[in-house]
Write a protein that holds these residues in place. Structure first.
Motif, short mmCIF file in Angstrom:
data_model
loop_
_atom_site.label_atom_id
_atom_site.label_comp_id
_atom_site.label_asym_id
_atom_site.label_seq_id
_atom_site.Cartn_x
_atom_site.Cartn_y
_atom_site.Cartn_z
N LEU A 211 40.98 40.39 37.24
CA LEU A 211 39.75 39.77 36.73
C LEU A 211 40.05 38.47 35.99
CD1 LEU A 211 37.80 42.91 35.46
CD2 LEU A 211 37.36 41.57 37.52
N VAL A 212 41.10 38.48 35.18
CA VAL A 212 41.50 37.27 34.46
C VAL A 212 41.91 36.18 35.44
CG1 VAL A 212 43.26 36.30 32.91
CG2 VAL A 212 42.15 38.47 32.34
N CYS A 213 42.67 36.54 36.45
CA CYS A 213 43.08 35.57 37.47
C CYS A 213 41.89 35.01 38.23
CB CYS A 213 44.07 36.20 38.44
SG CYS A 213 45.69 36.51 37.71
N SER A 214 40.89 35.84 38.46
CA SER A 214 39.68 35.36 39.15
C SER A 214 38.94 34.32 38.31
CB SER A 214 38.75 36.54 39.45
OG SER A 214 39.34 37.42 40.36
N VAL A 215 38.87 34.57 37.02
CA VAL A 215 38.22 33.59 36.13
C VAL A 215 39.04 32.31 36.08
CG1 VAL A 215 37.61 33.14 33.72
CG2 VAL A 215 37.04 35.33 34.76
N LEU A 216 40.36 32.44 35.96
CA LEU A 216 41.21 31.25 35.91
C LEU A 216 41.15 30.45 37.21
CD1 LEU A 216 44.36 32.65 34.06
CD2 LEU A 216 42.63 31.07 33.18
N LYS A 217 41.02 31.14 38.32
CA LYS A 217 40.92 30.45 39.61
C LYS A 217 39.69 29.55 39.66
CE LYS A 217 40.20 31.28 44.51
NZ LYS A 217 39.94 32.28 45.54
N ARG A 218 38.60 30.03 39.07
CA ARG A 218 37.35 29.27 39.11
C ARG A 218 37.23 28.22 38.01
NH1 ARG A 218 37.12 33.57 41.80
NH2 ARG A 218 35.62 34.15 43.35
N THR A 219 38.06 28.33 36.99
CA THR A 219 37.95 27.39 35.87
C THR A 219 39.13 26.43 35.77
OG1 THR A 219 38.94 29.01 34.37
CG2 THR A 219 36.53 28.97 34.50
N THR A 220 40.24 26.74 36.45
CA THR A 220 41.42 25.87 36.40
C THR A 220 42.00 25.76 37.81
OG1 THR A 220 43.00 27.66 36.01
CG2 THR A 220 41.96 26.70 34.06
N ASP A 221 43.13 25.13 37.90
CA ASP A 221 43.83 25.02 39.18
C ASP A 221 44.79 26.18 39.42
OD1 ASP A 221 42.58 22.64 39.80
OD2 ASP A 221 44.14 21.41 38.85
N PHE A 222 44.86 27.10 38.48
CA PHE A 222 45.76 28.25 38.58
C PHE A 222 45.16 29.28 39.52
CE2 PHE A 222 47.33 32.37 36.96
CZ PHE A 222 48.69 32.16 37.10
N ASN A 223 45.92 29.69 40.55
CA ASN A 223 45.39 30.65 41.51
C ASN A 223 46.43 31.74 41.78
OD1 ASN A 223 44.03 32.08 43.43
ND2 ASN A 223 44.17 30.52 45.01
N ALA A 224 46.35 32.80 41.02
CA ALA A 224 47.24 33.94 41.23
C ALA A 224 46.50 35.12 41.86
CB ALA A 224 47.86 34.37 39.90
N VAL A 225 45.28 34.86 42.32
CA VAL A 225 44.47 35.94 42.89
C VAL A 225 45.13 36.58 44.11
CG1 VAL A 225 42.26 36.49 43.99
CG2 VAL A 225 42.31 35.10 41.92
N PRO A 226 45.72 35.83 45.03
CA PRO A 226 46.36 36.50 46.18
C PRO A 226 47.47 37.47 45.77
CG PRO A 226 46.06 34.17 46.65
CD PRO A 226 45.72 34.36 45.20
N VAL A 227 48.27 37.06 44.81
CA VAL A 227 49.37 37.92 44.37
C VAL A 227 48.83 39.13 43.61
CG1 VAL A 227 51.42 38.03 42.90
CG2 VAL A 227 51.00 36.00 44.30
N MET A 228 47.97 38.89 42.63
CA MET A 228 47.42 40.00 41.84
C MET A 228 46.54 40.90 42.70
SD MET A 228 48.70 40.33 38.98
CE MET A 228 47.73 41.76 38.65
N GLY A 229 45.85 40.31 43.66
CA GLY A 229 45.03 41.12 44.56
C GLY A 229 45.87 42.09 45.37
N ALA A 230 47.02 41.61 45.84
CA ALA A 230 47.92 42.48 46.62
C ALA A 230 48.52 43.58 45.74
CB ALA A 230 49.03 41.64 47.24
N ILE A 231 48.92 43.21 44.53
CA ILE A 231 49.49 44.21 43.62
C ILE A 231 48.44 45.25 43.26
CG2 ILE A 231 50.38 44.54 41.27
CD1 ILE A 231 51.73 41.75 41.60
N HIS A 232 47.25 44.77 42.89
CA HIS A 232 46.20 45.71 42.53
C HIS A 232 45.80 46.58 43.73
CE1 HIS A 232 42.72 47.55 40.81
NE2 HIS A 232 41.97 47.06 41.78
N GLY A 233 45.73 45.99 44.90
CA GLY A 233 45.39 46.76 46.09
C GLY A 233 46.37 47.88 46.36
N LEU A 234 47.66 47.58 46.23
CA LEU A 234 48.69 48.60 46.43
C LEU A 234 48.56 49.71 45.39
CD1 LEU A 234 51.33 49.58 47.78
CD2 LEU A 234 52.54 48.24 46.06
N LEU A 235 48.37 49.33 44.12
CA LEU A 235 48.24 50.34 43.07
C LEU A 235 46.98 51.18 43.26
CD1 LEU A 235 49.48 48.29 40.01
CD2 LEU A 235 50.61 50.26 41.07
#
Length: 114
Positions: free
Chosen positions: A27-51
């Motif tokens: 969720l934090v990465c999703s907010v950062l993706k939309r407010t900054t140039d930081f995009n860790a959603v693909p990585v965190m999405g994969a980790i969260h999906g696995l868990l």
């Protein structure tokens, strides 16, 4: 409670907290993706999906072995889809395991519930 049931509950407990943390980080990465140039959603999405997949597998195993009611099983599943639900699931599972250990020791010592 037999050893396989205790192991199933322990596995579910062990994955519930990391799953909750990964959900919050996603969720934090999703907010950062939309407010900054930081995009860790693909990585965190994969980790969260696995868990999450591990949580669902361990949840199904625990439901089968612990013979939970449908209400209890649904509660643990709903907790998996709430952002901080894994923390609450871990707490409830810890209490359930402690109660089972106490009951098992009482049976071994010959103490009968009145």
């Amino acid at each position: 409670m037999d050893i396989k049931t205790a192991s199933a509950l322990r596995r579910l407990r062990l994955v519930s907290t990391p799953e909750a943390v990964s959900f919050l980080l996603l969720l934090v990465c999703s907010v950062l993706k939309r407010t900054t140039d930081f995009n860790a959603v693909p990585v965190m999405g994969a980790i969260h999906g696995l868990l999450f997949v591990l949580y669902v597998i361990f949840w199904a195993d625990a439901w089968n072995r612990a013979t939970w009611s449908v209400k209890t099983a649904l509660l643990y599943f709903v907790l998996s889809v709430l952002p901080a639900g894994g923390f609450f699931a871990d707490r409830r599972l810890r209490r359930e395991a402690e109660s089972a250990v106490i009951a098992s020791r009482a049976r071994k010592e010959g103490i009968v519930n009145a």
